[in-house]
Write a protein that holds these residues in place. Structure first.
Motif, PDB file in Angstrom:
ATOM      1  N   ASP A  60       0.846  -1.195   0.000  1.00 33.85           N
ATOM      2  CA  ASP A  60       0.000   0.000   0.000  1.00 33.85           C
ATOM      3  C   ASP A  60       0.879   1.242   0.000  1.00 33.85           C
ATOM      4  OD1 ASP A  60      -2.364   1.422  -0.075  1.00 33.85           O
ATOM      5  OD2 ASP A  60      -2.597   1.493   2.102  1.00 33.85           O
ATOM      6  N   ALA A  61       1.898   1.207  -0.872  1.00 36.08           N
ATOM      7  CA  ALA A  61       2.876   2.283  -0.948  1.00 36.08           C
ATOM      8  C   ALA A  61       2.232   3.582  -1.416  1.00 36.08           C
ATOM      9  CB  ALA A  61       4.009   1.885  -1.890  1.00 36.08           C
ATOM     10  N   ALA A  62       2.870   4.691  -1.063  1.00 36.81           N
ATOM     11  CA  ALA A  62       2.351   6.015  -1.405  1.00 36.81           C
ATOM     12  C   ALA A  62       2.162   6.160  -2.908  1.00 36.81           C
ATOM     13  CB  ALA A  62       3.316   7.082  -0.892  1.00 36.81           C
ATOM     14  N   ARG A  63       1.081   6.840  -3.278  1.00 39.45           N
ATOM     15  CA  ARG A  63       0.782   7.107  -4.684  1.00 39.45           C
ATOM     16  C   ARG A  63       0.780   8.614  -4.934  1.00 39.45           C
ATOM     17  NH1 ARG A  63      -1.278   3.163  -7.938  1.00 39.45           N
ATOM     18  NH2 ARG A  63      -2.045   1.243  -6.978  1.00 39.45           N
ATOM     19  N   GLY A  64       1.113   8.983  -6.157  1.00 35.40           N
ATOM     20  CA  GLY A  64       0.983  10.367  -6.562  1.00 35.40           C
ATOM     21  C   GLY A  64      -0.439  10.631  -7.028  1.00 35.40           C
ATOM     22  N   ASP A  65      -0.637  11.775  -7.679  1.00 38.69           N
ATOM     23  CA  ASP A  65      -1.976  12.111  -8.147  1.00 38.69           C
ATOM     24  C   ASP A  65      -2.337  11.420  -9.451  1.00 38.69           C
ATOM     25  OD1 ASP A  65      -0.306  13.469  -9.833  1.00 38.69           O
ATOM     26  OD2 ASP A  65      -1.030  15.468  -9.332  1.00 38.69           O
ATOM     27  N   ARG A  66      -1.402  10.651  -9.992  1.00 42.22           N
ATOM     28  CA  ARG A  66      -1.635   9.878 -11.209  1.00 42.22           C
ATOM     29  C   ARG A  66      -0.662   8.723 -11.249  1.00 42.22           C
ATOM     30  NH1 ARG A  66       2.266  11.089 -15.210  1.00 42.22           N
ATOM     31  NH2 ARG A  66       0.858  10.603 -16.921  1.00 42.22           N
ATOM     32  N   GLN A  67      -0.972   7.699 -12.038  1.00 36.95           N
ATOM     33  CA  GLN A  67      -0.047   6.597 -12.273  1.00 36.95           C
ATOM     34  C   GLN A  67       0.754   6.930 -13.517  1.00 36.95           C
ATOM     35  OE1 GLN A  67       0.823   3.709 -10.623  1.00 36.95           O
ATOM     36  NE2 GLN A  67       2.330   3.389 -12.248  1.00 36.95           N
ATOM     37  N   GLY A  68       2.042   7.041 -13.351  1.00 40.54           N
ATOM     38  CA  GLY A  68       2.883   7.368 -14.499  1.00 40.54           C
ATOM     39  C   GLY A  68       2.977   6.233 -15.501  1.00 40.54           C
ATOM     40  N   GLU A  69       3.275   6.584 -16.725  1.00 35.72           N
ATOM     41  CA  GLU A  69       3.454   5.602 -17.787  1.00 35.72           C
ATOM     42  C   GLU A  69       4.921   5.198 -17.872  1.00 35.72           C
ATOM     43  OE1 GLU A  69       1.945   7.220 -21.385  1.00 35.72           O
ATOM     44  OE2 GLU A  69      -0.123   7.410 -20.636  1.00 35.72           O
ATOM     45  N   LEU A  70       5.149   3.975 -18.334  1.00 35.10           N
ATOM     46  CA  LEU A  70       6.519   3.471 -18.483  1.00 35.10           C
ATOM     47  C   LEU A  70       6.792   3.156 -19.942  1.00 35.10           C
ATOM     48  CD1 LEU A  70       5.776   1.720 -15.379  1.00 35.10           C
ATOM     49  CD2 LEU A  70       8.212   2.128 -15.626  1.00 35.10           C
ATOM     50  N   SER A  71       7.999   3.486 -20.371  1.00 35.89           N
ATOM     51  CA  SER A  71       8.433   3.135 -21.720  1.00 35.89           C
ATOM     52  C   SER A  71       9.867   2.639 -21.658  1.00 35.89           C
ATOM     53  CB  SER A  71       8.318   4.342 -22.663  1.00 35.89           C
ATOM     54  OG  SER A  71       9.087   5.431 -22.186  1.00 35.89           O
ATOM     55  N   PHE A  72      10.257   1.906 -22.690  1.00 31.86           N
ATOM     56  CA  PHE A  72      11.563   1.262 -22.711  1.00 31.86           C
ATOM     57  C   PHE A  72      12.219   1.530 -24.063  1.00 31.86           C
ATOM     58  CE2 PHE A  72       8.594  -0.940 -20.042  1.00 31.86           C
ATOM     59  CZ  PHE A  72       9.301  -1.269 -18.898  1.00 31.86           C
ATOM     60  N   THR A  73      13.518   1.836 -24.044  1.00 33.36           N
ATOM     61  CA  THR A  73      14.180   2.157 -25.300  1.00 33.36           C
ATOM     62  C   THR A  73      15.672   1.822 -25.248  1.00 33.36           C
ATOM     63  OG1 THR A  73      14.637   3.923 -26.903  1.00 33.36           O
ATOM     64  CG2 THR A  73      14.624   4.549 -24.578  1.00 33.36           C
ATOM     65  N   THR A  74      16.219   1.520 -26.425  1.00 31.76           N
ATOM     66  CA  THR A  74      17.664   1.308 -26.559  1.00 31.76           C
ATOM     67  C   THR A  74      18.331   2.558 -27.142  1.00 31.76           C
ATOM     68  OG1 THR A  74      17.330   0.300 -28.737  1.00 31.76           O
ATOM     69  CG2 THR A  74      17.483  -1.198 -26.842  1.00 31.76           C
ATOM     70  N   SER A  75      17.564   3.627 -27.305  1.00 33.34           N
ATOM     71  CA  SER A  75      18.100   4.884 -27.825  1.00 33.34           C
ATOM     72  C   SER A  75      18.242   5.880 -26.679  1.00 33.34           C
ATOM     73  CB  SER A  75      17.164   5.462 -28.898  1.00 33.34           C
ATOM     74  OG  SER A  75      17.487   6.820 -29.166  1.00 33.34           O
ATOM     75  N   ILE A  76      19.457   6.261 -26.371  1.00 32.01           N
ATOM     76  CA  ILE A  76      19.656   7.198 -25.260  1.00 32.01           C
ATOM     77  C   ILE A  76      19.107   8.582 -25.617  1.00 32.01           C
ATOM     78  CG2 ILE A  76      21.986   7.963 -25.913  1.00 32.01           C
ATOM     79  CD1 ILE A  76      22.625   7.822 -22.839  1.00 32.01           C
TER      80      ILE A  76
END
Length: 314
Positions: free
Chosen positions: A58-74
């Protein structure tokens, strides 16, 4: 500092997925970068596991759930970055190379933090154009379970950068402890002192490795989860510590090398969980079961502790 809208985590190894899950839960859109696509695929699964653990906490939450993305391009990873956490393998040359790339791709206002577990922050920052925005932000493993972050400024880190990282950690319910630069930082120095003495006593035949783990978990760990070493000194009595330390300290292990039992295992390519054998042997499925047991017990302990822990220090 509130949680930035866009955070980049560089490195998708042991720590990256759990850190990303915490950031995303606090409201940030998180991009995880790695040079290897297979590593990113594993990280995506790791994030899902971490998210499940955070739900159980039940960890702290912000005002929204952030999105996650993954990339091999810095370049893609840093295109929108407002905060960057470097978590690549623990090699000074590699970290410096990555930090230089980051500096060339983000504005001077973007904080760059390192999850190094002990490389001096001043050393990592020595070639930076803007070392004032660089700071150590060392998470404990597993980072989505243990709510502690060591904030370690370098010689040129600005007060504003230091304070922003402390505030960021506090914003998602983590304890932030401020430390000066010292090899290994504080947490690892205490941990390695315990492990050095433990290995020495087992090697001398004073105690078995099984009984050592029981002794430390109940006799030390159970107690230290409730009262830290500084408060414990007051509880036990400084006169008592003085009497015992006057004869015991000189008898503690002072080895400055790696114990033989460790180097023997390294030569035999037996590294512990990752190889199925180390100080203990693991059969099929044992490692996964032991990991699950450890995480489950850590969840129980964390849920039982005051939130925040610093609230009971007076």
């Amino acid at each position: 500092m509130s949680t930035p809208r866009n955070i980049t985590v560089l490195g998708s190894g042991i720590m990256g997925p759990g850190i990303a899950a915490v950031f995303a839960r606090s409201g940030a859109d998180v991009t995880i970068y790695d040079v290897v696509q297979d590593a990113l695929d594993r990280a995506a699964e790791g994030v899902k596991v971490a998210e499940g653990v955070l739900d159980k906490l039940d960890a702290a939450r912000g005002d929204r759930q952030g999105e996650l993305s993954f990339t091999t391009s810095i370049e893609e990873a840093l295109a929108k970055a407002e905060y960057v956490l470097e978590a690549v393998p623990e090699r000074e040359d590699l970290k410096k190379q990555v930090i230089a790339q980051v500096e060339s791709l983000v504005g001077p206002e973007v904080i760059i933090a390192s999850n190094t577990s002990g490389i001096p922050i001043t050393k990592l920052a020595e070639d930076m154009k803007h070392p004032e925005r660089f700071v150590g932000m060392h998470w404990s493993n597993p980072p989505h379970v243990i709510p502690l972050i060591e904030v370690v400024p370098g010689e040129q880190t600005s007060d504003a950068t230091r304070d922003a990282v402390v505030a960021l950690a506090n914003s998602f319910g983590y304890e932030a402890v401020l430390e000066g630069e010292v090899p290994g930082f504080v947490e690892n120095r205490i941990l390695y002192a315990i492990m050095r003495e433990s290995l020495a006593l087992v090697d001398e035949g004073i105690i078995s490795k099984e009984d050592m783990d029981i002794c430390v978990r109940w006799g030390i760990g159970f107690k230290l989860a409730v009262v830290g070493p500084m408060r414990l000194l007051d509880m036990a009595g400084l006169d008592t510590y003085n009497n015992v330390a006057s004869y015991l300290n000189r008898d503690l292990s002072k080895t400055d090398g790696v114990p033989q039992v460790i180097t023997d295992n390294i030569e035999a390519q037996t590294f512990g969980f990752k190889s199925g054998k180390g100080l203990f042997e693991y059969g099929e499925g044992d490692v996964a079961a032991k990991r699950a047991q450890i995480v489950s017990q850590l969840i129980q302990v964390r849920n039982a502790m005051p939130k925040p822990l610093s609230s009971d220090q007076v």
